[in-house]
Structure formats: C-alpha cells, structure tokens
Design a protein around this motif. Structure first.
Motif, PDB file in Angstrom:
ATOM      1  N   LEU A   1      41.883  66.932  28.950  1.00 36.18           N
ATOM      2  CA  LEU A   1      42.026  66.853  30.411  1.00 36.18           C
ATOM      3  C   LEU A   1      42.242  65.382  30.755  1.00 36.18           C
ATOM      4  N   TYR A   2      43.284  65.117  31.490  1.00 34.47           N
ATOM      5  CA  TYR A   2      43.624  63.734  31.827  1.00 34.47           C
ATOM      6  C   TYR A   2      43.599  63.596  33.349  1.00 34.47           C
ATOM      7  N   PHE A   3      42.701  62.762  33.825  1.00 40.43           N
ATOM      8  CA  PHE A   3      42.525  62.592  35.265  1.00 40.43           C
ATOM      9  C   PHE A   3      43.139  61.271  35.734  1.00 40.43           C
ATOM     10  N   THR A   4      43.830  61.323  36.851  1.00 44.59           N
ATOM     11  CA  THR A   4      44.280  60.106  37.525  1.00 44.59           C
ATOM     12  C   THR A   4      43.563  60.055  38.865  1.00 44.59           C
ATOM     13  N   VAL A   5      42.972  58.913  39.158  1.00 49.13           N
ATOM     14  CA  VAL A   5      42.149  58.782  40.367  1.00 49.13           C
ATOM     15  C   VAL A   5      42.717  57.672  41.234  1.00 49.13           C
ATOM     16  N   LEU A   6      42.911  57.964  42.502  1.00 46.17           N
ATOM     17  CA  LEU A   6      43.339  56.940  43.457  1.00 46.17           C
ATOM     18  C   LEU A   6      42.416  56.989  44.663  1.00 46.17           C
ATOM     19  N   ALA A   7      42.023  55.816  45.141  1.00 44.23           N
ATOM     20  CA  ALA A   7      41.177  55.756  46.331  1.00 44.23           C
ATOM     21  C   ALA A   7      41.404  54.414  47.010  1.00 44.23           C
ATOM     22  N   ALA A   8      41.049  54.363  48.294  1.00 44.71           N
ATOM     23  CA  ALA A   8      41.113  53.068  48.990  1.00 44.71           C
ATOM     24  C   ALA A   8      40.090  52.131  48.350  1.00 44.71           C
ATOM     25  N   ARG A   9      40.510  50.923  48.040  1.00 44.58           N
ATOM     26  CA  ARG A   9      39.607  50.012  47.344  1.00 44.58           C
ATOM     27  C   ARG A   9      38.489  49.535  48.260  1.00 44.58           C
ATOM     28  N   ASP A  10      37.288  49.487  47.708  1.00 44.26           N
ATOM     29  CA  ASP A  10      36.141  48.939  48.425  1.00 44.26           C
ATOM     30  C   ASP A  10      36.143  47.438  48.196  1.00 44.26           C
ATOM     31  N   GLU A  11      36.556  46.689  49.180  1.00 42.10           N
ATOM     32  CA  GLU A  11      36.748  45.258  48.972  1.00 42.10           C
ATOM     33  C   GLU A  11      35.441  44.498  48.780  1.00 42.10           C
ATOM     34  N   ARG A  12      34.318  45.089  49.235  1.00 39.63           N
ATOM     35  CA  ARG A  12      33.034  44.394  49.046  1.00 39.63           C
ATOM     36  C   ARG A  12      32.646  44.376  47.578  1.00 39.63           C
ATOM     37  N   ASP A  13      33.004  45.440  46.848  1.00 40.64           N
ATOM     38  CA  ASP A  13      32.583  45.548  45.445  1.00 40.64           C
ATOM     39  C   ASP A  13      33.600  46.381  44.668  1.00 40.64           C
ATOM     40  N   PRO A  14      34.792  45.857  44.499  1.00 38.55           N
ATOM     41  CA  PRO A  14      35.846  46.683  43.886  1.00 38.55           C
ATOM     42  C   PRO A  14      35.501  47.138  42.470  1.00 38.55           C
ATOM     43  N   ALA A  15      34.917  46.256  41.664  1.00 41.54           N
ATOM     44  CA  ALA A  15      34.583  46.646  40.287  1.00 41.54           C
ATOM     45  C   ALA A  15      33.478  47.700  40.294  1.00 41.54           C
ATOM     46  N   GLY A  16      32.427  47.429  41.099  1.00 45.39           N
ATOM     47  CA  GLY A  16      31.306  48.367  41.157  1.00 45.39           C
ATOM     48  C   GLY A  16      31.732  49.737  41.651  1.00 45.39           C
TER      49      GLY A  16
ATOM     50  N   LEU B   1      33.367  58.633  45.045  1.00 44.90           N
ATOM     51  CA  LEU B   1      34.365  57.836  45.760  1.00 44.90           C
ATOM     52  C   LEU B   1      34.591  58.415  47.146  1.00 44.90           C
ATOM     53  N   HIS B   2      35.029  57.576  48.072  1.00 42.73           N
ATOM     54  CA  HIS B   2      35.328  58.038  49.415  1.00 42.73           C
ATOM     55  C   HIS B   2      36.762  58.563  49.459  1.00 42.73           C
ATOM     56  N   ARG B   3      36.893  59.849  49.736  1.00 42.54           N
ATOM     57  CA  ARG B   3      38.214  60.466  49.963  1.00 42.54           C
ATOM     58  C   ARG B   3      39.222  60.148  48.856  1.00 42.54           C
ATOM     59  N   PRO B   4      38.838  60.365  47.629  1.00 41.66           N
ATOM     60  CA  PRO B   4      39.780  60.023  46.549  1.00 41.66           C
ATOM     61  C   PRO B   4      40.853  61.094  46.378  1.00 41.66           C
ATOM     62  N   LEU B   5      41.928  60.700  45.730  1.00 38.14           N
ATOM     63  CA  LEU B   5      42.908  61.649  45.249  1.00 38.14           C
ATOM     64  C   LEU B   5      42.649  61.797  43.754  1.00 38.14           C
ATOM     65  N   VAL B   6      42.307  63.010  43.325  1.00 36.59           N
ATOM     66  CA  VAL B   6      42.003  63.247  41.912  1.00 36.59           C
ATOM     67  C   VAL B   6      43.055  64.211  41.360  1.00 36.59           C
ATOM     68  N   LEU B   7      43.852  63.715  40.436  1.00 35.44           N
ATOM     69  CA  LEU B   7      44.916  64.521  39.831  1.00 35.44           C
ATOM     70  C   LEU B   7      44.555  64.782  38.374  1.00 35.44           C
ATOM     71  N   CYS B   8      44.970  65.914  37.856  1.00 37.29           N
ATOM     72  CA  CYS B   8      44.609  66.223  36.467  1.00 37.29           C
ATOM     73  C   CYS B   8      45.745  66.962  35.769  1.00 37.29           C
ATOM     74  N   HIS B   9      45.872  66.708  34.487  1.00 32.94           N
ATOM     75  CA  HIS B   9      46.787  67.526  33.678  1.00 32.94           C
ATOM     76  C   HIS B   9      46.242  67.732  32.275  1.00 32.94           C
ATOM     77  N   ILE B  10      46.772  68.754  31.654  1.00 34.35           N
ATOM     78  CA  ILE B  10      46.584  68.988  30.217  1.00 34.35           C
ATOM     79  C   ILE B  10      47.882  68.562  29.540  1.00 34.35           C
ATOM     80  N   SER B  11      47.788  67.638  28.607  1.00 41.64           N
ATOM     81  CA  SER B  11      49.009  67.245  27.889  1.00 41.64           C
ATOM     82  C   SER B  11      48.860  67.419  26.386  1.00 41.64           C
ATOM     83  N   HIS B  12      47.695  67.833  25.947  1.00 42.05           N
ATOM     84  CA  HIS B  12      47.454  68.035  24.523  1.00 42.05           C
ATOM     85  C   HIS B  12      46.662  69.336  24.378  1.00 42.05           C
ATOM     86  N   ALA B  13      47.299  70.321  23.838  1.00 43.25           N
ATOM     87  CA  ALA B  13      46.636  71.619  23.686  1.00 43.25           C
ATOM     88  C   ALA B  13      46.515  71.953  22.207  1.00 43.25           C
TER      89      ALA B  13
END
Lengths: 545, 545
Positions: free
Chosen positions: B463-478, B444-456
């Motif tokens: 490991l639980y990742f949350t990913v945010l990035a600017a959407r690619d409008e040409r091919d958002p699903a891809g 991804l281009h310049r994503p924000l990748v956040l992670c936590h452990i919530s089950h030990a």
C-alpha cells in the motif's frame, strides 16, 4: 496420448504414496535390473546384512537425572524416551554412510541420549529452555531423511544430547483462504499436509523425493526443493512466516509477502538447519489444487542439446511445473529398467528419427497450461525432440519416490549407491557436469554415474548425480568418502557451483561452506548463532563453520 | 485502442527520462492543479523559498589531515572533496524532512566531513580500510534518493564521517548472455544500465520512481521494488551475486541461482543499507528486451472490489507486468489533474455504467502476453470493470517519474507533501488501509490522503500512500513527524503490515524495526554487524536497532 487426471486423482497421486515401514521394506530389485546393473558396474561383493539392532554398539544414555526430570516436567515421562530402540531410531539420517553404519555393529554410530517428544510449540520452547539451562545439546528431528548428516546426534562439547522429535507437532494450525496462507506445525509430513489442504481445495506443491517421510520443519531447516519446483518454487519461496524456539526465546518472523525492513531474516532462519532455532510452525503460501495435470516425455538428442532446450524454456517462462532432463546414462538406465517400454524397438525408432544419444525430458503440467505447453512443445519440435507420449511420464510419476526405498536392496547386493547434487549458472553447467562426472569416475572403479536436471531457473540449474559402483569391502566408507571429496572439490574449488542445491550442509558439506560464503560469511553465521544460542546447544557440529 | 510500441521505443521509454538537474528544476504545477489542491486541502501558508547554499549552516570539516592524506593516497587528491558545496550536496536524501532542512538555514543539517570518490571496487575497499584504520564513519552514497534518512551523514561515535560517493563506479562489468546475468558496478544509474543492456537486446526491468537518479548499489542496499515488479520481480529477486567492501575485507556471494548451502546470505547483504558493507558490484538476472508493450487502464467500482480483483489476478498468475490500482481519492486526483481527459464526461459515462466510485487500474503488458491478458480481461469484465483504453495508461507512463520532481513546487506553495508505504497479507489489506488512512486523517488538518497498490503478490500487496496537507508553519517538521508516527504505529502495533515495503529503514523506520523482527532479529542484525564491522564505521546510526 497424454494422461489427464481429475482433481481427486491428483490429490491421490500425492497421497497414495504415504510412507509405511512395510512399504519401504518391501522394495526389491527385479532380476532384470540386477543383471543389467551387474553388466554396468561389474561383480559386487556379497553385501553385509543389516545388523540386528541388538548387535549395534550403543552407549548408555548420559542424560542426567535432573535433566530427565526437568524434561519430563515439560512433556510428561512417557515422552522422554531413553530406551535403546527409540534412541537408535533417531541416530542419523539416510545417507549411504548412515546406512553403512547401521549394518556395522562396530561402527560407533552416534546415538542421542534421549528422545524427547513435545506436544506443541510452547513445549518445544520449554524443552529448549531446559536444555539451555542444563547445557544439553538439541538435535531437532523430523523425518530423519537428511543425507548430509544433518540429524546426526553429535554431542559437541555437551555432556548429553537429545533428539527433539517433532512428530507430535502434526497440526494444520490455520488456513487463510483470502491470503492463501496455511500455518503448519513443523512435524507435519507432506502427505498429511496435502491431505489436510485438499479438504480446502488447496495444495502446497512441495514434492521432494523424501515426500513420504520428511516434515515441514525439515524443509524449512534445509531449503528443500521439490520435484515440482519449476511450478511451485523451492520451499523457501513458499515460506511467508516462521516461528522458532530458541535459547533466547521464541522468534517469529513474517508480516508481509515482501519487505524492505532490513535484510530478509526469514531467509536467514530458513536453511539454518536447526543451529539457530527449532522450527515449530511455518506459514506457507498455498495454491488452489489444479483441476488437471498432464505428464509427458520427450527424447532429445544429447545432453548439451537437452540442457540448451531446458534453458530456453526457463528463460522464456515456458517451464512445465515438473521439468526433468536425464542425461544419456540416466536415460539408458531408465530404458533398461523399465518394465513397460519395448526398449529395443524404441531405441531403433529414435535412431531412425536422428536421435542417437537419447536424453529423456519429463514434463508435468498442472492446471490450465495450454498456451504455455503449446509454445514449449513448438520449441521442442523445432530442435528435433520426439514426443514419447504420456507413458514414460507416468512411469516416472509412479516411481518418483522409489529411489530411497531401493537403497537397502542395493546395499544388500553389495552396491555402493549414493546421490549428490549441486547447482550453477547456465554457462557453468557444461563444465560442472564434466568435472563432477570425471571426478567420480576417477575416484571409483567402473562406476555408473547418472545425472539429471530437475530444477531449472532463468540463470541456471541444478545437477543431480546418482552414483553406483561395486562396494569396496575393505573400506566401504572410505571408498565413498574419497569419491564424495573429489566431487565436492570439483564443485567448489573454482566457484563453479554450490556445494548443495537442496540437500543442505549438515556435517558432510561443512568443510566446503567457507569456500562458498567466504570467511566473512562464515563469521556472520557464527555471530548470528552466538547471538541466538550463546551456549551452542542447538544441533552441535552442524552447518556453522 | 491500446498502444503498442516498438523495441527501440521501449528502450527510449526507459531512457528518455534520464534525469538532469534542469529537468527536475523545470517542473511546476499547472494552475488547474493549484486550484484543485486548494479546494481539497484549504489555504496554504506562503512557502519558504529554498535557502541559498551559502545561507545554510555547515560546520567546518572534521576530517583530520592524516586521514585526508591517506584517502588521497587511494583515490587522488582531486577525489577527496571537502568544499562546502560538495559536502552539502551529499547531506541527506529526498524525504520531506530532508527538503525542509534544505530550506531552513538554521536546521542544523548533518553534512559529511568529506566526499570521497573512488574509481573502482578495489579503491572502495581501500577507502573502507583507511576509514577502519582511522575510525572514520562511512556513508555509502549513490543517487541520494533515500526518503528514510538512509544517507544522512550521521557521525555516530566517530570524530568524522565521509560520504563514499560511488558515482565513478559506472561500468557494465560483463554480460553473460547464456546465463542471462549482467555484472554491474554499484554506481550505475538505471538509465545507463538500460542503455548499456539494450545494446545487447537485454533489459533489467527495474523501474522505481527514483529510476532517473538511483543506483544499482542503492537498490541492493534497500531491497528496492520497481513499478514493473509484477513482471520483473523486486530487486532482490534479480540479484544473483554481490561484491561488498567491508572492514573485514571483500565479501563475495552468489555461485548459483539457488542453494541449500546454509541460509541465503545474499538476502542478508541485500537490504543491509550500507551497515554491513559497501556494494561495489552486483550481478543481476537480465531478460530479453520485450518486443512490444501495451498499456491500458480499467475503471473498477470501489477500492474493495479493486483490491479483490488484483488479488485474484495475482493468485491466478494473471498479473500484468505493471499492475497498479489507485483508490477512489487517487483516481479522483488523477482525473482532476489530467490535461487529457474530459473528466466530467468520463465520470458521467462511468456512473451510467454502474461505477459510482471509480478506482483506476493501470496495466502494462510486456512481450507476448496475449493469452494472459485475454484471461485477465475476461476476469475484469466479469466484475464490471470498464476498459478505458490506452490513453490513461500512457498518461501514467509519461508521468511515472514526475512525482518527486513536483515536490519542490509543492513546498514552494506551502504544502506538506510526503509518501509512505507498507505491505501486508491480503486479509490484512483492508484493515491496514483503513487504519493508516484514519491515522493520517486524525494527525493532520484536512489532509488529502491518496493510496495505491503497485506491487501485488499471491499472498498480499503493498500500500503506497501520498499525503498532502497545508503546511503548519509554526512547526512544519513536527507536523509531519506526528503524522508519520501515527501511521507507523497503525502499521506495526498489531503486526498488521511491514514498516516498509521498498523505502527501507534508514533512520525514520528504525524505532519500528524491532517490533517487526523481534528482539532476537535485532540481536542477530547487531551480531552480524559486529562480525563484519567491529568498529561500527559503516553507515552509523542506520538500520541496526
């Protein structure tokens, strides 16, 4: 009062009982026990002596030359054993019926056509491949301690069957200290496991009564539960990964402590009793060896109150690592047979303290259990339980593996002796206890029926029955088979309990399995088996309905 | 410092968040969050608005008249819904790709041919029977919160597919106070479960982020894990019994808390994602509602140190009932977005105390956890963790269900936002974290990748990742599909972790399942399915490789 042990003493506790044939043979009943038993179950017939091996009828091996050569190619000629003694040594497990068969030259005991001893997981796979190619049955053989016919050498529709003895797979493969996981070869026996892990300051904590002989593969195959299950969990709770040899190739499972990647197939492999594959390695969760342990015992007035207390401890998270409640008769027998206790004085003391029908509760605490123990003891005192101190706990600890060793002596005395076990939700524990006890008392003449809970959960518990009666010499096998059938029907007919809490299914419990898992469950098991073992070479006649 | 709540407040905690469509629609991002996000991921395209239902292309229902009449015979005409809005309402779950499809009139979203609403387990069985007779696919539909395509209305090779909506199976069937078991109908949502159990002083303690909408049947189908899993266990740990409707008839399992009667088939049913049967009732272990709870947070210097501490807590039996460790970026985002914390002052304070890279550890203690907490806190202090008091814990508690509600707002802003999760043994946690993070950052281009452990667990963690990035409008699903593929390969290729810790398999993880369970595991699943569902009507195209 209570006894605290140092680390190496704990390791020693688990290790010193290491089984030897001499140790097992040496157990005799003290005269006091013989007298007491006679009073309880009446006169016994003169028991049949153990037939010499040479007297037992053993068919010649049916293993063909081509198969023998192919197996020898894998494991070496010296590890394909076809002589009578070796084959007879793997002819079944340790149930009362197994023991009876060994005493009767004409019993027609099922004997494997060969014993094959592979050296490692790769050789096990190749042995399974050879057997699949030649359509030879494979009975995986570990400690040979099955009491449900799990290792009986049935041929099924195969022309020959081998005992695949995992004795040489005795290596500790790896220890991951960070993840607290040890990979163990399937033929390792528990004393060796504990000894090797103790070198790393670790313990497995799986201590069934068969501890001295039983193997890691056997625990996995049968969903074993040990005497310390309240603290360490059942064996299936310890398993993180498995490696099996199957006719479809090697099967490995387990990449994470928990997963939502579909059903947990580890829990399908664990308990498959050699019908879906031969365990070659098992990865298990290990723990630090506790720095101390403390055993103690309490007397509680009556079984019902005892079960209620154990339930409260389980539901409040206060179970000791070992938690074992004996019913009135089992307590009575423990008191009668103890060499240490001044029984009459103790009974008088308990009666004076309001305990007319004592039930013995043994608790074993490992590591830093101070806060938990304090709360548990408060709860016990509140219901009038009397602390008997450390001695009865230690007595139990010393004798924890003795039961199986005494059985030959009892058979020599003409006693019919066997155990059976089940588990149920708490609200069924009372009725289940009554019905199984009644069934056994109706089916046998003047039996002694003892019971204990040794595995408690938030939602229920196990019930473990020991049955002793004068042997019916006209039909010794039928005598027990009828009693077992009555007990099994009492357990299963109304879905009151499970047909086995930790002894597994084998042959003996197979007729009751479909009642428990449903026709659909039975068809799922059969389908899984066909998928993995299309020719049905693995442990013919066991488990799968 | 720390906040202690009374019993009814705890019940309220779990209940007040009861989901309403209005509540979900009302969530917007505060301007501060929008600005901060823009700084982190760069400019986003103007997001597409949510397409009106009327704009979305929906094929006419293919359900035949005979099938419709037969289904109406079972559930009543009013419970066989074929109108567009009802069908569209069960067209998939809540993954980012699901949400994208709902915004795109031309997305070709898979829509069930009818929605069928049976009233009870018997009707569910009869609906399944009708569908088996007419060869109609059945997608069990609960809360519709799957994020892996688990409820996508695939037809497979069937001419029609229905959404079997369990909404009317909303009854608490029974409570066994002695055994601490409640039998719940599969359509019950967690707030209702907690409310009904609270009347008995009991709690289930299953609190996933989908708490407000998800159902008991869905939890069982997917091996769900909740935010309180450290204290209450995963959902499969709570299940004592199951009742499923299958094309081969009803299937019931579970007569005891533990059993050695063959493999644990409950653990085959649990996680079967609607492919082996439709859960109609689930018996679960319940516990007393705790008398108090306490939330607090600590700051730890760096992710590696944080994971080590959580591991030590897990391996020493000291985990809080809620234990949640955020990595540096997730902590940074929590600090940046919090309305309550004086962030700059806090960062300065932490730096002065030696914490340059703060990782937030939230702990929630239920009931009498005094001794356990004291020991855990001692361990935390010993490694320099700073106690931040109760406020950050309460902030997390208030926002614990907010994540999914913000997603539409983020999509409106032109953000690509999704989560993914895995689990591994502790010695793999470090490499897994690095590889998944790297894979996402590369894809991804310049994503924000956040992670936590919530089950030990003792042997590992999620490991639980949350990913945010600017959407690619040409091919958002891809755009997301490529990132997801990169992350999934990082997880599975070397067997580093599981493809899912609690989101399940559905469609999205299916390509990676065989890598994890082996060809043999895949063939066992397929065989089990054929045995129960020979025509393959149950949840076509999901889970089974």
């Amino acid at each position: 009062m209570c006894h605290t042990l140092a680390v190496n003493e704990i390791a020693d506790h688990r290790l010193r009982a290491a089984w030897t044939p001499e140790g097992a043979a040496a157990v005799h009943l003290v005269p006091k026990a013989v007298r007491w038993l006679g009073q309880r179950i009446g006169p016994c017939p003169q028991g049949a002596p153990i037939a010499p091996d040479s007297a037992i009828g053993v068919e010649p091996s049916r293993l063909g030359d081509a198969e023998a050569v192919a197996l020898a190619d894998v494991v070496g000629t010296e590890n394909v054993l076809v002589d009578r003694a070796e084959r007879l040594g793997r002819a079944g497990g340790l149930s009362y019926l197994d023991l009876l068969r060994r005493r009767d030259p004409a019993s027609g005991i099922a004997v494997p056509d060969a014993v094959v001893l592979p050296a490692d997981p790769e050789q096990v796979q190749r042995v399974v491949d050879v057997c699949a190619e030649y359509d030879v049955g494979v009975v995986p053989f570990g400690g040979g301690t099955s009491v449900v016919g799990g290792v009986t050498a049935l041929r099924g529709d195969k022309k020959a069957v081998i005992a695949l003895d995992l004795d040489r797979l005795d290596q500790l493969v790896s220890v991951d200290r960070v993840s607290r996981i040890a990979v163990l070869q399937a033929g390792m026996r528990t004393p060796d496991v504990e000894q090797r892990l103790a070198e790393h300051g670790l313990t497995l904590g799986h201590v069934p009564q068969s501890f001295e002989r039983a193997t890691i593969g056997g625990f996995a195959a049968t969903r074993s539960a040990g005497q310390e299950s309240s603290g360490y969990g059942r064996f299936e709770d310890m398993v993180t990964g498995v490696r099996l040899a199957t006719p479809s190739g090697e099967w490995r499972l387990g990449v994470a402590p928990a997963s939502a990647a579909g059903p947990d197939l580890r829990q399908l492999a664990v308990g498959s009793e050699g019908t879906l594959g031969v365990f070659t390695e098992v990865a298990v969760r290990v723990r630090e060896l506790p720095e101390k342990e403390r055993f103690e015992a309490f007397a509680i007035d009556g079984w019902e109150r005892g079960t209620t207390i154990v339930r409260h401890l389980a539901q409040r998270g206060l179970l000791a690592d070992v938690t074992r409640l004996s019913d009135v008769d089992e307590t009575d027998s423990a008191l009668a047979l103890s060499a240490n206790w001044k029984t009459t004085a103790l009974r008088r003391y308990l009666r004076a303290r309001g305990i007319a029908e004592p039930c013995l509760l043994v608790l074993g605490w490992y590591g830093n259990a101070k806060a938990r123990r304090a709360e548990a003891v408060r709860g016990l005192r509140a219901v009038g339980a009397i602390n008997l101190g450390g001695a009865p706990g230690r007595t139990w600890l010393r004798g924890r593996f003795a039961g199986p060793r005494q059985r030959d002596a009892l058979l020599d005395m003409g006693v019919c002796v066997e155990t059976l076990e089940t588990a149920a939700y708490w609200s069924n524990i009372g009725p289940l206890y009554e019905r199984v006890s009644d069934a056994l008392r109706s089916a046998l003449h003047r039996p002694l029926v003892l019971c204990h809970i040794s595995h408690a959960y938030e939602t229920g518990a196990s019930l473990y029955f020991t049955v002793l009666a004068a042997r019916d010499e006209r039909d010794p096998a039928g005598q027990w088979e009828r009693a077992k059938q009555a007990a099994s029907e009492a357990i299963t007919v109304e879905g009151l309990g499970t047909i086995s809490h930790h002894h597994a299914v084998g042959i003996d419990h197979k007729p009751y399995l479909t009642e428990e898992i449903g026709e659909i469950g039975a068809s799922v098991l059969a389908a899984a088996k066909r998928a993995v073992d299309p020719k049905g070479i693995l442990n013919p006649g066991k488990l799968v309905p």
